[in-house]
Design an enzyme around this catalytic site. Structure first.
Site, PDB file in Angstrom:
ATOM      1  N   MET A  53       0.804  -1.217   0.000  1.00  0.00           N
ATOM      2  CA  MET A  53       0.000   0.000   0.000  1.00  0.00           C
ATOM      3  C   MET A  53       0.848   1.283   0.000  1.00  0.00           C
ATOM      4  O   MET A  53       0.349   2.359  -0.269  1.00  0.00           O
ATOM      5  CB  MET A  53      -0.957   0.025   1.193  1.00  0.00           C
ATOM      6  N   TYR A  54       2.134   1.189   0.287  1.00  0.00           N
ATOM      7  CA  TYR A  54       2.989   2.374   0.303  1.00  0.00           C
ATOM      8  C   TYR A  54       3.156   2.864  -1.137  1.00  0.00           C
ATOM      9  O   TYR A  54       3.855   2.260  -1.941  1.00  0.00           O
ATOM     10  CB  TYR A  54       4.358   2.078   0.907  1.00  0.00           C
ATOM     11  N   GLY A  55       2.499   3.966  -1.441  1.00  0.00           N
ATOM     12  CA  GLY A  55       2.582   4.528  -2.785  1.00  0.00           C
ATOM     13  C   GLY A  55       2.024   3.605  -3.848  1.00  0.00           C
ATOM     14  O   GLY A  55       2.444   3.661  -4.995  1.00  0.00           O
TER      15      GLY A  55
END
Length: 191
Positions: A53-55
């Site tokens: 989900m990071y970026g």
């Protein structure tokens, strides 16, 4: 200070890692972030934490690029999957697609810590910054891993240097007195 933590199965992993929340999201800081991760790896910080989900995967792509020159067998890559990919049917596919503290970054806790005379005195005693003191405090716990986020080389190297800091029993006592373990559940500040 111990640099590794032993897991139940006997494996060991580093106690200090590099967090990558928000890394890879801005094209203009990409090279700086790759440089920071590579500097950390060269300094012996071999654990990198990320999440799909990071970026929306950009962080993982950045990590993939940053780790190319290194032996991946010697790295510890920790990732998390979206909840909607955590089911039996999707988790294997999601894992194939992915790479595998009280260091408050905002809010009232950070402001309070920056003015705390006990913390400031201890940091000065050891010749380190306040944030390095807090990271050293976390790493003194034999059952704890710290994964501070950092997209700047200087910050990663400051974090790596903390592994050489040893806090005395007196230091730990002062820190625990200043910030005792809460007796009840309480929300965490952003870490």
């Amino acid at each position: 200070m111990e640099k590794y933590i032993k897991l139940i199965n006997g494996d060991t992993i580093p106690k200090l890692g590099m967090g990558t929340w928000f890394l890879g999201e801005k094209r203009k800081t990409r090279e700086q972030e790759i440089d920071a991760l590579q500097a950390g790896l060269k300094a012996g910080v071999a654990l990198i934490d990320t999440a799909e989900m990071y970026g929306n995967g950009k962080s993982e792509q950045l990590i993939g690029e940053a780790t190319k020159p290194f032996n991946r067998e010697k790295l510890y890559l920790v990732s998390k999957v979206y909840p909607h990919n955590a089911g039996r049917g999707k988790i294997s596919e999601s894992l194939e697609q992915t790479l595998n503290c009280p260091l408050a970054q905002g809010g009232n806790l950070r402001k309070e810590m920056q003015r705390n005379p006990i913390l400031l005195k201890l940091a000065e005693k050891h010749g380190i910054t306040l944030m390095q003191l807090l990271l050293a405090f976390v790493l003194q716990n034999e059952h704890m891993i710290a994964i501070p986020r950092s997209g700047k080389k200087e910050h990663v190297l400051e974090n790596a240097a903390v592994q050489e800091v040893t806090l005395s029993e007196e230091d730990l006592e002062a820190l625990n007195k200043a910030y005792p373990v809460p007796g009840t559940k309480m929300p965490l500040d952003i870490v």
